[in-house]
Motif scaffolding. Structure first.
Motif, PDB file in Angstrom:
ATOM      1  N   SER A  28       0.835  -1.217   0.000  1.00 29.55           N
ATOM      2  CA  SER A  28       0.000   0.000   0.000  1.00 29.55           C
ATOM      3  C   SER A  28       0.863   1.258   0.000  1.00 29.55           C
ATOM      4  O   SER A  28       0.379   2.333  -0.360  1.00 29.55           O
ATOM      5  N   GLY A  29       2.110   1.130   0.469  1.00 28.90           N
ATOM      6  CA  GLY A  29       2.986   2.300   0.527  1.00 28.90           C
ATOM      7  C   GLY A  29       2.661   3.228   1.689  1.00 28.90           C
ATOM      8  O   GLY A  29       3.293   4.271   1.852  1.00 28.90           O
ATOM      9  N   ILE A  30       1.681   2.853   2.497  1.00 33.58           N
ATOM     10  CA  ILE A  30       1.285   3.704   3.626  1.00 33.58           C
ATOM     11  C   ILE A  30       2.183   3.400   4.821  1.00 33.58           C
ATOM     12  O   ILE A  30       2.364   2.248   5.195  1.00 33.58           O
ATOM     13  N   ARG A  31       2.765   4.462   5.398  1.00 30.02           N
ATOM     14  CA  ARG A  31       3.741   4.295   6.476  1.00 30.02           C
ATOM     15  C   ARG A  31       3.106   4.427   7.863  1.00 30.02           C
ATOM     16  O   ARG A  31       3.580   3.835   8.820  1.00 30.02           O
ATOM     17  N   GLU A  32       2.052   5.239   7.955  1.00 33.33           N
ATOM     18  CA  GLU A  32       1.384   5.445   9.246  1.00 33.33           C
ATOM     19  C   GLU A  32      -0.114   5.390   8.998  1.00 33.33           C
ATOM     20  O   GLU A  32      -0.614   6.077   8.097  1.00 33.33           O
ATOM     21  N   GLY A  33      -0.809   4.605   9.813  1.00 38.53           N
ATOM     22  CA  GLY A  33      -2.255   4.535   9.630  1.00 38.53           C
ATOM     23  C   GLY A  33      -2.866   3.363  10.350  1.00 38.53           C
ATOM     24  O   GLY A  33      -2.351   2.888  11.363  1.00 38.53           O
ATOM     25  N   VAL A  34      -3.978   2.876   9.785  1.00 35.62           N
ATOM     26  CA  VAL A  34      -4.714   1.770  10.394  1.00 35.62           C
ATOM     27  C   VAL A  34      -5.013   0.742   9.313  1.00 35.62           C
ATOM     28  O   VAL A  34      -5.382   1.102   8.184  1.00 35.62           O
ATOM     29  N   CYS A  35      -4.825  -0.523   9.670  1.00 34.96           N
ATOM     30  CA  CYS A  35      -5.008  -1.635   8.725  1.00 34.96           C
ATOM     31  C   CYS A  35      -6.206  -2.476   9.136  1.00 34.96           C
ATOM     32  O   CYS A  35      -6.332  -2.854  10.305  1.00 34.96           O
ATOM     33  N   PHE A  36      -7.072  -2.749   8.171  1.00 40.39           N
ATOM     34  CA  PHE A  36      -8.265  -3.553   8.427  1.00 40.39           C
ATOM     35  C   PHE A  36      -8.174  -4.854   7.639  1.00 40.39           C
ATOM     36  O   PHE A  36      -7.909  -4.840   6.433  1.00 40.39           O
ATOM     37  N   VAL A  37      -8.374  -5.978   8.330  1.00 33.34           N
ATOM     38  CA  VAL A  37      -8.395  -7.296   7.687  1.00 33.34           C
ATOM     39  C   VAL A  37      -9.831  -7.808   7.800  1.00 33.34           C
ATOM     40  O   VAL A  37     -10.373  -7.904   8.908  1.00 33.34           O
ATOM     41  N   TYR A  38     -10.442  -8.103   6.653  1.00 36.37           N
ATOM     42  CA  TYR A  38     -11.868  -8.455   6.628  1.00 36.37           C
ATOM     43  C   TYR A  38     -12.082  -9.721   5.813  1.00 36.37           C
ATOM     44  O   TYR A  38     -11.659  -9.792   4.650  1.00 36.37           O
ATOM     45  N   THR A  39     -12.723 -10.712   6.415  1.00 39.12           N
ATOM     46  CA  THR A  39     -13.019 -11.912   5.636  1.00 39.12           C
ATOM     47  C   THR A  39     -14.502 -11.935   5.252  1.00 39.12           C
ATOM     48  O   THR A  39     -15.370 -11.684   6.099  1.00 39.12           O
ATOM     49  N   PRO A  40     -14.785 -12.220   3.965  1.00 40.95           N
ATOM     50  CA  PRO A  40     -16.177 -12.188   3.493  1.00 40.95           C
ATOM     51  C   PRO A  40     -16.940 -13.492   3.736  1.00 40.95           C
ATOM     52  O   PRO A  40     -17.985 -13.696   3.147  1.00 40.95           O
ATOM     53  N   HIS A  41     -16.420 -14.345   4.617  1.00 39.84           N
ATOM     54  CA  HIS A  41     -17.057 -15.637   4.881  1.00 39.84           C
ATOM     55  C   HIS A  41     -17.822 -15.611   6.206  1.00 39.84           C
ATOM     56  O   HIS A  41     -17.400 -14.947   7.142  1.00 39.84           O
ATOM     57  N   THR A  42     -18.918 -16.373   6.269  1.00 33.22           N
ATOM     58  CA  THR A  42     -19.753 -16.377   7.479  1.00 33.22           C
ATOM     59  C   THR A  42     -19.492 -17.599   8.361  1.00 33.22           C
ATOM     60  O   THR A  42     -20.156 -17.778   9.377  1.00 33.22           O
ATOM     61  N   THR A  43     -18.530 -18.428   7.958  1.00 32.58           N
ATOM     62  CA  THR A  43     -18.140 -19.559   8.815  1.00 32.58           C
ATOM     63  C   THR A  43     -16.623 -19.521   9.079  1.00 32.58           C
ATOM     64  O   THR A  43     -16.016 -20.538   9.383  1.00 32.58           O
ATOM     65  N   GLY A  44     -16.050 -18.339   8.937  1.00 31.98           N
ATOM     66  CA  GLY A  44     -14.653 -18.092   9.259  1.00 31.98           C
ATOM     67  C   GLY A  44     -14.578 -16.818  10.083  1.00 31.98           C
ATOM     68  O   GLY A  44     -15.596 -16.161  10.314  1.00 31.98           O
ATOM     69  N   ALA A  45     -13.379 -16.449  10.496  1.00 29.79           N
ATOM     70  CA  ALA A  45     -13.200 -15.233  11.279  1.00 29.79           C
ATOM     71  C   ALA A  45     -11.749 -14.787  11.161  1.00 29.79           C
ATOM     72  O   ALA A  45     -10.930 -15.458  10.522  1.00 29.79           O
ATOM     73  N   VAL A  46     -11.445 -13.626  11.747  1.00 32.78           N
ATOM     74  CA  VAL A  46     -10.069 -13.137  11.821  1.00 32.78           C
ATOM     75  C   VAL A  46      -9.784 -12.804  13.280  1.00 32.78           C
ATOM     76  O   VAL A  46     -10.611 -12.160  13.934  1.00 32.78           O
ATOM     77  N   THR A  47      -8.651 -13.256  13.790  1.00 28.93           N
ATOM     78  CA  THR A  47      -8.334 -12.940  15.181  1.00 28.93           C
ATOM     79  C   THR A  47      -6.839 -12.671  15.320  1.00 28.93           C
ATOM     80  O   THR A  47      -6.041 -13.006  14.434  1.00 28.93           O
ATOM     81  N   ILE A  48      -6.483 -12.057  16.429  1.00 27.13           N
ATOM     82  CA  ILE A  48      -5.084 -11.780  16.759  1.00 27.13           C
ATOM     83  C   ILE A  48      -4.773 -12.527  18.045  1.00 27.13           C
ATOM     84  O   ILE A  48      -5.527 -12.420  19.016  1.00 27.13           O
ATOM     85  N   ASN A  49      -3.726 -13.342  18.036  1.00 22.27           N
ATOM     86  CA  ASN A  49      -3.361 -14.080  19.233  1.00 22.27           C
ATOM     87  C   ASN A  49      -1.893 -14.519  19.145  1.00 22.27           C
ATOM     88  O   ASN A  49      -1.191 -14.048  18.250  1.00 22.27           O
ATOM     89  N   GLU A  50      -1.489 -15.393  20.036  1.00 18.57           N
ATOM     90  CA  GLU A  50      -0.073 -15.780  20.093  1.00 18.57           C
ATOM     91  C   GLU A  50       0.350 -16.609  18.892  1.00 18.57           C
ATOM     92  O   GLU A  50      -0.316 -17.573  18.509  1.00 18.57           O
ATOM     93  N   ASN A  51       1.504 -16.221  18.294  1.00 17.17           N
ATOM     94  CA  ASN A  51       2.025 -16.981  17.160  1.00 17.17           C
ATOM     95  C   ASN A  51       3.334 -17.702  17.491  1.00 17.17           C
ATOM     96  O   ASN A  51       3.996 -18.225  16.595  1.00 17.17           O
ATOM     97  N   ALA A  52       3.704 -17.728  18.783  1.00 15.65           N
ATOM     98  CA  ALA A  52       4.964 -18.380  19.161  1.00 15.65           C
ATOM     99  C   ALA A  52       4.731 -19.876  19.401  1.00 15.65           C
ATOM    100  O   ALA A  52       5.257 -20.715  18.680  1.00 15.65           O
ATOM    101  N   ASP A  53       3.920 -20.217  20.372  1.00 21.02           N
ATOM    102  CA  ASP A  53       3.661 -21.619  20.712  1.00 21.02           C
ATOM    103  C   ASP A  53       2.387 -22.088  19.997  1.00 21.02           C
ATOM    104  O   ASP A  53       1.296 -21.636  20.308  1.00 21.02           O
ATOM    105  N   PRO A  54       2.501 -23.037  19.055  1.00 20.32           N
ATOM    106  CA  PRO A  54       1.324 -23.503  18.303  1.00 20.32           C
ATOM    107  C   PRO A  54       0.260 -24.150  19.191  1.00 20.32           C
ATOM    108  O   PRO A  54      -0.881 -24.297  18.760  1.00 20.32           O
ATOM    109  N   SER A  55       0.630 -24.521  20.428  1.00 18.01           N
ATOM    110  CA  SER A  55      -0.373 -25.144  21.300  1.00 18.01           C
ATOM    111  C   SER A  55      -1.464 -24.151  21.690  1.00 18.01           C
ATOM    112  O   SER A  55      -2.581 -24.552  22.019  1.00 18.01           O
TER     113      SER A  55
END
Lengths: 131, 131, 131
Positions: A28-55
Motif C-alpha cells: 500500500s505504501g502507507i507508512r502510518e495509519g490503520v489496517c483492516f483485515v476483513y473476511t467475506p465468509h460467514t463460517t470463518g473469522a479473523v483474530t489476533i493471538n499468540e504466534n509463538a507456541d502452536p499449542s
C-alpha cells in the motif's frame, strides 16, 4: 484493497496470515495509519493471538469446539450452524495499527484466519487507511 | 455520522440492518473507504453473519442464550447481566470495507443489530472514512 | 499514536480506561473521526460495556471464567491458555467514533482493558483518524 488467498486443511484451524497482511501493508505504501483485515465468509473469522507456541492455537480451537458444539439441536440444515456462531464470537475482521510501514504487533502477536467449517479455499481483504 | 433507528420485538433477536447501513454509506457520498457501525447500547451488539437462511440467526440466539444463561447467580440487580456479557462477546461495533460506493460483503453476509435485552428502541451510528 | 499504561491488580479484571482514551483523543487535536484502541497483549482484551454499576464488570469476569475455565486439559504449558481464548473472544481492539472532540459513547458506556492473566503492567495504543 488487496485480497489474500488462504487454503485451510482442517475443519477447525487457525492459519497464520501475518506475513501476508504485512505484505499488503507494504504494497500500500502507507507508512502510518490503520489496517483492516476483513473476511467475506460467514463460517470463518479473523483474530489476533499468540504466534509463538502452536499449542495456543490448538487450545483455542479445542475449547471453542467444546463451548459451541458441532451438534446441538441447530435448525440450520447445512450442518455448519456451529461455525456461524463461532464466526460472530470471533468476528470477521481485525483492526491493526501501522507505524513506520509495519504492523504494530505485540511480541507474541500474529494475525490468524480462523477456519470453522473447513477445509476450504478462503479469502481475506486488507485495506489500509493513512493517518 | 448518520444514525439508524431499530425497533426490536423479542428479548433476543438479530435484526438485519444491511440496507440501512448501505443507505448511510450512499448518503456519505464516499466511494472507497471503510465503514464503521457502532451501537451505543451495552446490552446490544453489531455482528456480520449469514442473511440468507433465517435459521442461522435462530441458532445463534438459541446457542448464545444456552452458553450465557439469563440467570446464573449474577450480581447486577437489573436482571440483564447476561445481555451485558453477550454484548462484549459479540462487540458493539462492526467494520466493513467500501468499494465503488457499496459495502464489500460476501455472498451470504449481512449486517445485524443484536438485541440481547429487548424488545426496545435501539440505535446504531454509521461513519465512513474515505481512503 | 499514544500509549496508555495500565496496572492491573487481579487475575481477571476489567479496568476502566475511558478517561485515558478520551485524553489521547483530546491530545490528538482531532475533532471528528474514528478512534482505535489496541492492546498488544495476547492474554488481555479491550471491550466497551457499562461503567455505571461495577457489578456488571464482576458478572462479566465471573461468567467468562465459568464458560472458559482456567483448567480444561489445555496443551499450552504456561498455564494461561484460558486467557488466550478469552482474548480472542473479547478482541484486542475497540473502535469508537469521535464527534466534536469527544468519544461518542452511550449513556452507560465506558472503555475497559480486560485483564485475563494478571496482575501485570499492561499497555494499550490509541490512534485517531480524522474524517
Amino acid at each position: 484493497m488487496e485480497t489474500i488467498e488462504i487454503r485451510t486443511s482442517s475443519r477447525t484451524e487457525l492459519v497464520d496470515i501475518t506475513a501476508k497482511v504485512q505484505k499488503a501493508v507494504s504494497d500500500s505504501g502507507i507508512r502510518e495509519g490503520v489496517c483492516f483485515v476483513y473476511t467475506p465468509h460467514t463460517t470463518g473469522a479473523v483474530t489476533i493471538n499468540e504466534n509463538a507456541d502452536p499449542s495456543v492455537r490448538k487450545d483455542i480451537t479445542m475449547e471453542i469446539n467444546k463451548v459451541i458444539p458441532f451438534e446441538d439441536g441447530y435448525s440450520h440444515l447445512e450442518g455448519n450452524a456451529a461455525a456461524h456462531i463461532k464466526s460472530s464470537l470471533f468476528g470477521c475482521s481485525a483492526t491493526l495499527l501501522v507505524d513506520k510501514g509495519g504492523l504494530v504487533l505485540g511480541t507474541w502477536q500474529g494475525v490468524f484466519f480462523c477456519e470453522f467449517d473447513g477445509p476450504r479455499n478462503r479469502r481475506a481483504h486488507v485495506k489500509v487507511l493513512p493517518g
